[in-house]
Structure formats: C-alpha cells, structure tokens
Enzyme design. Structure first.
Site, mmCIF file in Angstrom:
data_model
loop_
_atom_site.group_PDB
_atom_site.id
_atom_site.type_symbol
_atom_site.label_atom_id
_atom_site.label_comp_id
_atom_site.label_asym_id
_atom_site.label_seq_id
_atom_site.Cartn_x
_atom_site.Cartn_y
_atom_site.Cartn_z
ATOM 1 N N HIS A 98 14.497 127.942 7.177
ATOM 2 C CA HIS A 98 15.139 129.059 6.478
ATOM 3 C C HIS A 98 15.332 128.799 4.991
ATOM 4 O O HIS A 98 15.354 129.733 4.192
ATOM 5 C CB HIS A 98 16.493 129.372 7.123
ATOM 6 C CG HIS A 98 16.376 129.892 8.523
ATOM 7 N ND1 HIS A 98 17.443 129.961 9.388
ATOM 8 C CD2 HIS A 98 15.302 130.369 9.217
ATOM 9 C CE1 HIS A 98 17.046 130.468 10.543
ATOM 10 N NE2 HIS A 98 15.753 130.720 10.467
ATOM 11 N N ARG A 156 17.229 126.053 17.524
ATOM 12 C CA ARG A 156 16.008 126.564 16.883
ATOM 13 C C ARG A 156 15.864 126.039 15.459
ATOM 14 O O ARG A 156 14.993 126.483 14.713
ATOM 15 C CB ARG A 156 16.007 128.093 16.909
ATOM 16 C CG ARG A 156 15.841 128.661 18.314
ATOM 17 C CD ARG A 156 15.603 130.158 18.297
ATOM 18 N NE ARG A 156 16.823 130.885 17.914
ATOM 19 C CZ ARG A 156 16.840 132.163 17.550
ATOM 20 N NH1 ARG A 156 15.701 132.859 17.489
ATOM 21 N NH2 ARG A 156 17.977 132.757 17.241
ATOM 22 N N PHE A 157 16.698 125.076 15.088
ATOM 23 C CA PHE A 157 16.494 124.210 13.913
ATOM 24 C C PHE A 157 16.366 124.963 12.590
ATOM 25 O O PHE A 157 15.613 124.550 11.702
ATOM 26 C CB PHE A 157 15.262 123.323 14.126
ATOM 27 C CG PHE A 157 15.121 122.810 15.529
ATOM 28 C CD1 PHE A 157 16.125 122.033 16.084
ATOM 29 C CD2 PHE A 157 14.025 123.144 16.303
ATOM 30 C CE1 PHE A 157 16.025 121.572 17.391
ATOM 31 C CE2 PHE A 157 13.907 122.676 17.606
ATOM 32 C CZ PHE A 157 14.914 121.894 18.162
ATOM 33 N N CYS A 158 17.102 126.046 12.419
ATOM 34 C CA CYS A 158 17.025 126.852 11.195
ATOM 35 C C CYS A 158 15.582 127.222 10.863
ATOM 36 O O CYS A 158 15.190 127.285 9.695
ATOM 37 C CB CYS A 158 17.661 126.107 10.015
ATOM 38 S SG CYS A 158 19.430 125.862 10.172
ATOM 39 N N ALA A 159 14.805 127.466 11.916
ATOM 40 C CA ALA A 159 13.418 127.923 11.766
ATOM 41 C C ALA A 159 13.160 128.915 12.897
ATOM 42 O O ALA A 159 12.255 128.738 13.710
ATOM 43 C CB ALA A 159 12.452 126.751 11.826
#
Length: 450
Positions: free
Chosen positions: A137, A373-376
């Site tokens: 992100h 979701r790992f800032c993705a």
C-alpha cells in the site's frame, strides 16, 4: 561496543550439518518469551519483513551519540555543531550506501511510506504514473488516489508483470513508473535495470520502493538507472523512526515543500515565503538526528559484509524454508520457487485460519510470524489469499535452527493439532485459556529503569 568488534563471517551454508548461523548480531536474539503451555523459550523472530530488530552495531552507535545529541543546523553550542555534523554525515552515508549520484538529493524522512508520499507530490503537473496492483500500500495508495495514475494487474510471476509494465510504458504516456524492488508477499524480485531501461526509453522515470529489497540485496541507483529510491530504517535493522528518499533533485526542488515549517525556509515575510531548495525544502521541523545516525550505521555495517555473504546466507535459509514447507502435507506455499526472490515466503494451511496458526506458533512455540494480507490487499486477493496468508521472513540474525523450529511446529500443528484451544479474543486469535501476563505488563513489572 565499536563496530570493529563485530567481525561478520560468511554463514555456514548447507553441508554435512546443514547449519546456518546468524550473519550479524542483532539486539534481542536471546530474548526469552513466555509460553501459554508453561515456561519460556528464546524468541524466534521470523517476521523481519514487517520490522527488523536493531543490529548490535546500530544500538551501540546510538548509545555512543546520545550524550552528544542537541539541536541541529542553527545552534552555536558545541553539541549542536556535533549533532549537525552527525546528521549531515548520516545523510552522506545513506547516499553512499545506495550509490547516489553526485547531484542526487538524500531527503531524510520517517519511513518508506513517508518518502513515497513526498515523491507523489513532486511529479510534475500533468505527469502520468504507472504502477502494478502487486504493490504494498505504501507504493500503491499515494499513486492510486490520483486520476493521473494507471494501475495494471500483475502477472502470474515477476517476469509476466515486468512484460506487462514494459508494454504499457511503450505507449509513451507516462512520466513515472513506480515499482517495488521485492514483493513483501512472495519475496519476488523485479529486474530493476531492465525496467529502468524500459522507462527511460519511453521518456519516463522509475521510482523503486526499496523497503523489502535493501535488507537483502545491494542497490546502486546510478549503476541500475534508478531515478528515485525509498527506504525505511525499521526494515534495515535500524528501528529508530528514520527513512530516506534518494533521487534526482529537479522534481524535488520544484515541488511544493512537503511540510511547512521551520528549517524549510530562507525568508518569511508578511507578504510571502522564500522556500529552500535541496533536502531542507522537505525536512521542516526538528529532524530525527538519532534515527538518521542509526540508519547510517546500519548501512555502513551491511556494506562492510564480505561480497556475496548476504545473498549466500539468505539463499541457504530460503531454500531450507521452502523445501521444508513444501514437504509438509497440509501446507501450501504461494509461488514457492520464483526465478529470483528474497527471504520472504508465504503459505497457507487449508481448512485452518492463518491467524489461528500464527497464534499457535507464538503461544506454544515462541515463534513470531505475520498473518493477514500484509498491506498488499489487491495482490493478496489476486493470489487467492482473500482470507490471508502466513508469512515467514528471514533476516541477517536468522539461523537455520529457527527455521527448523518453525517447520517442526507446523508439522506438529498439521499432524496432531494444537495443544490448547483457540478462539477470537478481543478481535484476535489467541488461546482461550492463556496464563501469560498481558504483553504491556511485562516491562512495566520490571519497575523503573535505573
């Protein structure tokens, strides 16, 4: 402790014993954590992609400079002059670490996110930006909010994503291509030199989110043709709140100041302001001198490693991790063997919540990983991780013993199940009966620092 006492050697790579040692000493490597099943164990930090621990050399450098900390740039006192020298020396060392050109700016920021937001405001008016939806992100949202940005879907692997970006660049519509050097979900590395050539051939520039790449690989912006590089100290073993944007000065000198405040001006009158150029233009306010020094020390320590040592250490650990995970029935690895990747591996345990698995690893084995979701989010969804994945990430302080602990713990989970019962407690997966003290109480219970 001086950095001269640290003698990084090549790690032992798989051989007769298969053992891989830590490449560099990190703070907290021997920290004990409580287990919900009773007792305690040494923490296994396999969440380096989120935030890496401080190098011992970095902590020692911070302790060395703290007694000399004072105001910078305008103070006449001796310690102010010392702090100013430390701050500007740190800027030069960060630039040298990434191969900054003689006329590049090194703007010291808070993080990669901060650096990319700054750059997003410096793209010339009317300039279009190209980005793929595989980005973190930090390198997606600053661009996605503009109508002048095209977000293309990523491909089935890094090679296909690269080809899609090249084809779109060839239209000649863009001023800037923004890419991550390495994925924070799969660890895949993009061919930066190739993409830089494609961007330049199309009359565009290239900006690289180096947050996940720089802890694993050396980058040289001049050699690799990178116009802008963003980085974070907390990913680079210097978690003291500093980052940097390194790159060409013309856009940055022409951009509106990122922050309005002291230090960014040459003259302020009732009828107007003359803003500074160079890094001062975007560094208003009192700078994070200690964070900058910490970041510079991390860069210097990593640069002093023997050639190839970092890559050798990482490759041995990633191979051990991927081989072990793929051998486990009941565990699925996302893109396990890309053409080129850093030490970031994501997997799932079909039929079980990855958040439950992460809670189990922590509560019963003292292992730290990342779930979600790992800032993705867009990339995770495209990979079939709408419910999240379990990310394991190595660093210079990781050993093969820690990887083996993780594999043994996962094997036990998929074959025997957890020892405790788990559920959602206050919005997070946790043991339903957890005798461990509240995390926030652990250090407070030790009493005041002396």
């Amino acid at each position: 402790m001086s950095t001269s006492t640290l003698s990084p050697a090549r790690p032992r790579c798989p051989g007769s014993s298969g053992a891989v040692d830590a490449l560099l000493p990190v703070v907290g490597a021997d920290t004990l954590v409580p287990l919900a099943t009773g007792g305690s164990t040494t923490y296994a930090n396999l969440d380096n992609a989120a935030s890496a621990p401080a190098l011992v050399a970095v902590a020692a450098r911070v302790a060395q400079v703290l007694p000399h900390y004072a105001s910078v740039h305008r103070g006449a006192g001796w310690l102010s002059r010392v702090s100013t020298a430390l701050f500007e020396q740190a800027r030069a060392e960060v630039g040298a670490f990434v191969g900054a050109r003689h006329d590049d700016l090194v703007v010291l920021t808070r993080s990669t996110t901060d650096a990319l937001d700054l750059l997003s405001r410096a793209v010339p008016a009317g300039g279009r930006v190209l980005v793929a939806d595989v980005e973190h992100h930090a390198n997606l949202l600053p661009w996605q909010r503009s109508a002048r940005t095209t977000v293309v879907p990523g491909g089935a692997d890094a090679e296909e994503t690269t080809a899609l970006l090249e084809a779109e660049l060839a239209t000649g519509r863009y001023a800037l291509l923004a890419v991550a050097g390495a994925s924070n979900v799969t660890g895949e590395v993009l061919p930066l030199r190739r993409l830089a050539r494609a961007a330049h051939d199309a009359g565009a520039r290239i900006a690289v989110d180096g947050a996940q790449l720089l802890p694993h690989r050396r980058v040289d912006v001049g050699r690799d043709g990178i116009d802008y590089l963003a980085l974070s100290g907390h990913k680079l073993y210097a978690p003291f709140g500093s980052g940097a944007l390194v790159g060409r000065r013309d856009w940055l000198d022409a951009a509106e100041p990122y922050l309005a405040g002291g230090g960014a001006t040459l003259d302020v009158r009732h009828d107007g302001v003359r803003w500074a150029t160079g890094p001062d233009r975007h560094e208003a306010g009192s700078p994070n001198v200690v964070g900058a020094v910490a970041l510079a020390q991390a860069c210097t320590t990593l640069a002093a490693l023997p050639p190839g040592a970092l890559e050798e250490h990482e490759a041995a650990l990633r191979a051990r991790l991927v081989d072990g995970l793929t051998a486990l029935a009941g565990v699925e690895v996302v893109r396990p063997r890309p053409r080129d990747a850093v030490g970031v591996v994501t997997c799932t345990v079909p039929g079980r919540s990855v958040s439950e698995v992460a809670a189990y690893l922590s509560a019963e084995h003292g292992i730290g990983v990342r779930d979600g979701r790992f800032c993705a989010h867009r990339f995770a969804d495209a990979l079939g991780l709408a419910d999240g994945g379990l990310r394991v990430s190595t660093g210079v302080g990781t050993t093969s013993a820690e990887v083996d602990r993780l594999l043994a713990a996962l094997r036990r989970f998929v074959t025997d199940g957890p020892e405790l019962d788990y559920g959602v407690v206050d919005g997070h997966w946790a043991p339903l009966s957890d005798p461990r003290p509240a995390p926030g109480s652990l250090l407070a219970a030790a009493g005041p620092l002396r």
